[in-house]
Write an enzyme that holds these catalytic residues in place. Structure first.
Site, short mmCIF file in Angstrom:
data_model
loop_
_atom_site.label_atom_id
_atom_site.label_comp_id
_atom_site.label_asym_id
_atom_site.label_seq_id
_atom_site.Cartn_x
_atom_site.Cartn_y
_atom_site.Cartn_z
N LYS A 180 0.14 5.04 3.14
CA LYS A 180 -0.36 3.69 3.46
C LYS A 180 0.67 2.63 3.04
O LYS A 180 1.45 2.86 2.11
CB LYS A 180 -1.71 3.43 2.79
N LYS A 188 -2.29 6.60 -9.32
CA LYS A 188 -1.75 5.57 -10.22
C LYS A 188 -1.27 6.20 -11.52
O LYS A 188 -0.28 5.76 -12.10
CB LYS A 188 -2.80 4.50 -10.50
N LYS A 212 1.73 -2.35 -1.86
CA LYS A 212 2.50 -3.33 -2.63
C LYS A 212 3.49 -2.64 -3.53
O LYS A 212 4.51 -3.20 -3.89
CB LYS A 212 1.57 -4.10 -3.59
P1 TYM Z 1 -6.24 -3.96 -3.56
O1 TYM Z 1 -5.88 -5.20 -4.30
O2 TYM Z 1 -5.41 -2.76 -3.75
O3 TYM Z 1 -6.29 -4.25 -2.02
C1 TYM Z 1 -7.01 -5.34 -1.48
C2 TYM Z 1 -7.62 -4.95 -0.14
O4 TYM Z 1 -6.60 -4.58 0.78
C3 TYM Z 1 -6.95 -3.32 1.37
N1 TYM Z 1 -5.70 -2.59 1.67
C4 TYM Z 1 -5.39 -2.08 2.87
N2 TYM Z 1 -6.05 -2.09 4.05
C5 TYM Z 1 -5.45 -1.52 5.11
N3 TYM Z 1 -4.24 -0.93 5.05
C6 TYM Z 1 -3.53 -0.89 3.91
N4 TYM Z 1 -2.33 -0.33 3.88
C7 TYM Z 1 -4.11 -1.48 2.73
N5 TYM Z 1 -3.70 -1.63 1.45
C8 TYM Z 1 -4.69 -2.30 0.81
C9 TYM Z 1 -7.78 -2.61 0.32
O5 TYM Z 1 -8.60 -1.62 0.90
C10 TYM Z 1 -8.59 -3.76 -0.25
O6 TYM Z 1 -9.72 -4.02 0.55
N6 TYM Z 1 -10.00 -2.10 -6.15
C11 TYM Z 1 -9.68 -3.13 -5.21
C12 TYM Z 1 -9.98 -4.53 -5.69
C13 TYM Z 1 -11.39 -4.72 -6.11
C14 TYM Z 1 -12.50 -4.83 -5.24
C15 TYM Z 1 -13.63 -5.03 -6.09
C16 TYM Z 1 -12.66 -4.79 -3.86
C17 TYM Z 1 -11.83 -4.84 -7.38
N7 TYM Z 1 -13.18 -5.02 -7.38
C18 TYM Z 1 -14.93 -5.18 -5.57
C19 TYM Z 1 -13.95 -4.94 -3.34
C20 TYM Z 1 -15.05 -5.12 -4.19
C21 TYM Z 1 -8.18 -3.05 -4.96
O7 TYM Z 1 -7.42 -2.60 -5.77
O8 TYM Z 1 -7.77 -3.62 -3.83
#
Ligand code: TYM
Length: 334
Positions: free
Chosen positions: A197, A115, A200
């Site tokens: 991967k 990032k 977004k």
């Molecule tokens: P975020 O918002 O980037 O993504 C949300 C969830 O989607 C999953 N994900 C994927 N899984 C499979 N293939 C992909 N290409 C892919 N892209 C995203 C991510 O693994 C995630 O589960 N830091 C976290 C948000 C967060 C969080 C938490 C999660 C904040 N606090 C506490 C769990 C517990 C995040 O940025 O996810």
């Protein structure tokens, strides 16, 4: 434990357009878990401001995300679906845990490095301590399991390290959480570059299927997906493009990889790619309809938000009070 059930916690950031990766890696696996676990799912808006947001757009996205959780099938009565920023205990515990996290640990976080490279004009301290806030999210609810995609594994490991460190100083304060990964779709790759991967923030919109894409767009993106020189539909390390499409197909239809391979045995991409699109659209189309319906019902959504915020606050504050006592803060007079 809450109500004799183990606790499960997860959430998504309210930034960008959610992708099929977010759905298959996380959201899809959350839907049925409330039978077995006490579930909390946050709209992670505090995390979202580590990247600059346009306020009106951000507010809308956060509400849309909450509506999308419900549209995807999360029952807001059986699951606690709430905004992270409505529960101030997250920020408070985040600060406390900052003082139990080493810079050396944070320096190792690959997501920070990625990032920081993408947003070199805004490498703020929040971006750096992002995993500590994530640890606070998880630990506040004494979570046993955290269903996420594989890209969050490192953040989960640091959460465990922080919790263990805190417990070794103060006794058993936090439950040590474990990751919970789906069988299929834990890492959905870009349709244009299957070594990356699906994300977004991908600059090439053809690499990602967005959850709000209409069926024609999904079909077009699937047809354009990068495959390999031969035309065999087989899951293999040396065929990352086709394997990714098989993974998507299998995760969307519930069929195993072997079954899916058999189904397309002897057939070419001309049949396979539209079938993948159809499987994706079978999930997205009903979700779009539900999403529009829920968003229109303002009173319903506001009621859900109020109720679930209160529930989240209750459990979060319980842990925060315990932590405050352990570290030695003076009591707040009532
Ligand atoms: P975020 O918002 O980037 O993504 C949300 C969830 O989607 C999953 N994900 C994927 N899984 C499979 N293939 C992909 N290409 C892919 N892209 C995203 C991510 O693994 C995630 O589960 N830091 C976290 C948000 C967060 C969080 C938490 C999660 C904040 N606090 C506490 C769990 C517990 C995040 O940025 O996810």
């Amino acid at each position: 434990m809450i109500n004799d059930k183990k606790v499960l916690y997860s959430g998504m950031q309210a930034t960008g357009n959610l992708t099929l990766g977010n759905y298959l890696g996380a959201l899809k696996n959350w839907i049925t878990l409330n039978e077995e676990y006490e579930c909390f799912f946050g709209v992670m808006d505090l995390h979202s401001i580590t990247i600059r947001q346009q306020p009106a757009d951000f507010r809308k996205r956060a509400r849309n995300l909450l509506a999308l959780y419900i549209a995807a099938g999360l029952d807001p009565v059986k699951n606690c679906i709430y905004y992270q920023s409505h529960v101030s205990a997250h920020a408070e515990l985040g600060w406390i845990l900052n003082c139990f996290t080493y810079m050396g640990e944070l320096n190792r976080m690959t997501q920070f490095k990625d990032k920081a490279a993408k947003h070199s004009d805004n490498i703020n301290a929040g971006l750096y301590t992002y995993p500590v806030l994530m640890a606070a999210d998880i630990l506040l609810y004494q979570s046993d399991y955290v269903p996420v995609g594989k890209d969050q594994q490192q953040h989960l490991e640091i959460t465990r390290d922080i919790a263990q460190r805190f417990n070794s100083i103060y006794g058993d304060v936090f439950t040590i959480p474990e990751g919970y990964y789906g069988k299929r779709g834990a890492k959905v790759m870009s349709l244009q570059d299957p070594s990356k991967k699906m994300s977004k923030s991908d600059e090439n919109p053809n690499g990602s299927i967005y959850l709000m894409d209409d069926s024609d767009t999904v079909l077009r993106k699937c047809k354009r997906a990068v495959t390999d020189s031969d035309s065999e539909i087989r899951y293999s390390e040396d065929k990352p493009g086709v394997s990714n499409l098989l993974e998507i197909y299998s995760a969307c239809t519930g069929k195993s990889i072997e079954e899916s391979e058999k189904e397309f045995d002897g057939k070419g991409y001309g049949e396979f790619k539209p079938a993948v699109a159809e499987a994706v659209n079978a999930i997205l189309e009903p979700m779009h309809k539900e999403f529009e319906r829920i968003l229109k019902d303002k009173a319903y959504l506001d009621g859900i938000i109020k109720e679930n915020d209160d529930k989240a606050r209750y459990f979060a504050n319980k842990t925060l009070r315990k932590v405050r006592k352990k570290v030695g803060f003076t009591d707040i007079p009532h």
